[in-house]
Design an enzyme around this catalytic site. Structure first.
Site, PDB file in Angstrom:
ATOM      1  N   THR A   1      -3.690   0.735  13.943  1.00 37.76           N
ATOM      2  CA  THR A   1      -4.878   1.414  14.463  1.00 37.76           C
ATOM      3  C   THR A   1      -5.620   0.361  15.254  1.00 37.76           C
ATOM      4  O   THR A   1      -5.413  -0.821  15.022  1.00 37.76           O
ATOM      5  CB  THR A   1      -5.754   1.902  13.276  1.00 37.76           C
ATOM      6  OG1 THR A   1      -5.186   3.088  12.733  1.00 37.76           O
ATOM      7  CG2 THR A   1      -7.186   2.195  13.662  1.00 37.76           C
TER       8      THR A   1
ATOM      9  N   THR B   1      -8.542   0.097   9.042  1.00 36.25           N
ATOM     10  CA  THR B   1      -7.121   0.315   9.336  1.00 36.25           C
ATOM     11  C   THR B   1      -6.328   0.201   8.040  1.00 36.25           C
ATOM     12  O   THR B   1      -6.658  -0.623   7.189  1.00 36.25           O
ATOM     13  CB  THR B   1      -6.586  -0.688  10.368  1.00 36.25           C
ATOM     14  OG1 THR B   1      -5.158  -0.570  10.443  1.00 36.25           O
ATOM     15  CG2 THR B   1      -6.940  -2.133  10.019  1.00 36.25           C
TER      16      THR B   1
HETATM   17  N1  ASP Z   1      -5.539   4.450   9.177  1.00 35.21           N
HETATM   18  C1  ASP Z   1      -4.565   4.983  10.069  1.00 35.21           C
HETATM   19  C2  ASP Z   1      -4.179   6.364   9.633  1.00 35.21           C
HETATM   20  O1  ASP Z   1      -3.984   6.565   8.455  1.00 35.21           O
HETATM   21  C3  ASP Z   1      -3.339   4.146  10.181  1.00 35.21           C
HETATM   22  C4  ASP Z   1      -3.559   2.651  10.198  1.00 35.21           C
HETATM   23  O2  ASP Z   1      -4.649   2.192  10.416  1.00 35.21           O
HETATM   24  O3  ASP Z   1      -2.610   1.919   9.985  1.00 35.21           O
HETATM   25  O4  ASP Z   1      -4.044   7.218  10.460  1.00 35.21           O
END
Ligand code: ASP
Length: 316
Positions: free
Chosen positions: A184, A235
């Site tokens: 993210t 994230t």
């Molecule tokens: N938090 C994000 C999601 O679950 C993915 C990430 O940040 O790695 O969509």
């Protein structure tokens, strides 16, 4: 250029996960670092002129959305159906206005449309076709799904599918690294007026079900800003972020219990880790203190303040 006297700060991330130093070529590492530097520069240019934190976080996130190394905008991961669905949110700490979009398929810069939702609609969160119609009406840049494709992300989806077919652990851990599976981008800022802002944009998780929405566009989970406390962009495993209401929980610990930004962030990350989530976040408070905690072995991250000196880091 007028010499600024007020403090300002930008902190950003490009995703947390298992970032294996051994698997990273010097060339690739250089590309990641250059992109993070460019994003910091874009935000810094806004802040040093006395511009709004909101403009700074949007500018920084747009750079990372346009860069195929990150799981946001171009370079977004693939869903189980081999498509892309993007989520994004932005929030202004002074007014506590927020805008978000989720599960959109053709918007080149989701963060900009999230801001349009905040500023040009009475709503906070628009999803799918409705969000796309809104973006078109407001003249946002629309692209073909192919625009988001990268061979690296396709390869990760194929490896997960293969493991699933073989009865393996599928989209879960170990088949691909955490950093490959998700990611993210996000930025938080304190501007010279003392206003806080947060922005987050993502392609979500590789092999996610069509229609799955993560934490990034959920205000209070992956994104939050409040001038009384702090601005946060997260994230990691989105489902854990939503269940723990991470960003708002940090703000609440500061507001109601008087915790420092660092103590509040660490306390909340520990809570999420206990549930089994791996994650990281970037945060800045109203005094310009900042934190970049994560419980994975790496997070693409960086920060810049009044002196214009950028710091970019990847590993623990
Ligand atoms: N938090 C994000 C999601 O679950 C993915 C990430 O940040 O790695 O969509």
């Amino acid at each position: 250029m007028p010499k600024s006297s007020k403090p300002f700060r930008l902190v950003l991330h490009g995703g947390a996960g298992t970032i294996d130093r051994g698997a990273m070529t010097p060339e690739r590492e250089k590309q990641y670092r250059a992109a993070l530097e460019q994003a910091l520069r874009a935000g810094y240019d806004v802040l040093k002129k006395g511009g709004a934190g909101l403009d700074a976080v949007e500018a920084a996130v747009r750079v990372l959305e346009d860069d195929p190394h990150f799981n946001a905008g171009r370079g977004a991961v693939f869903t189980a159906a081999g498509t892309h669905e993007l989520d994004a949110a932005i929030m202004e700490g002074r007014t506590r206005k927020a805008g978000a979009i989720a599960a959109v398929k053709h918007i080149r810069n989701p963060i900009t449309v999230a801001r349009m939702v905040m500023e040009k609609s009475p709503h906070v969160l628009l999803t799918g076709d409705g969000a796309e119609d809104f973006a078109k009406q407001l003249g946002a840049e629309i692209v073909d799904q192919k625009y988001f494709d990268t061979p690296e992300r396709w390869d990760v989806l194929q490896r997960i599918k293969k493991a699933e077919k073989a009865g393996g652990v599928g989209g879960k851990k170990f088949i691909v690294s955490e950093a490959d599976r998700h990611g993210t981008v996000g930025a938080v800022a304190l501007d010279q007026n003392g206003d806080l802002a947060a922005a987050t944009s993502t392609g979500g998780m590789t092999n996610k079900r069509v229609g799955r929405i993560g934490d990034s566009p959920v205000i209070g989970a992956g994104t939050y800003a409040n001038n009384v406390t702090c601005a946060i962009s997260g994230t990691g495993d989105g489902e854990f972020f939503i269940r723990s209401v991470v960003a708002h929980d940090i703000s609440a610990l500061m507001e109601y219990r008087g915790l420092s930004l660092a103590d509040a962030s660490n306390a909340v990350l520990e809570k999420v880790a206990k549930l089994g989530g791996t994650e990281g976040l970037v945060a800045v408070d109203r005094a310009g203190n900042f934190a970049l905690p994560f419980n994975t072995n790496g997070m693409y991250r960086g920060t810049v303040g009044v002196d214009g000196k950028t710091t970019v880091e990847i590993y623990k």
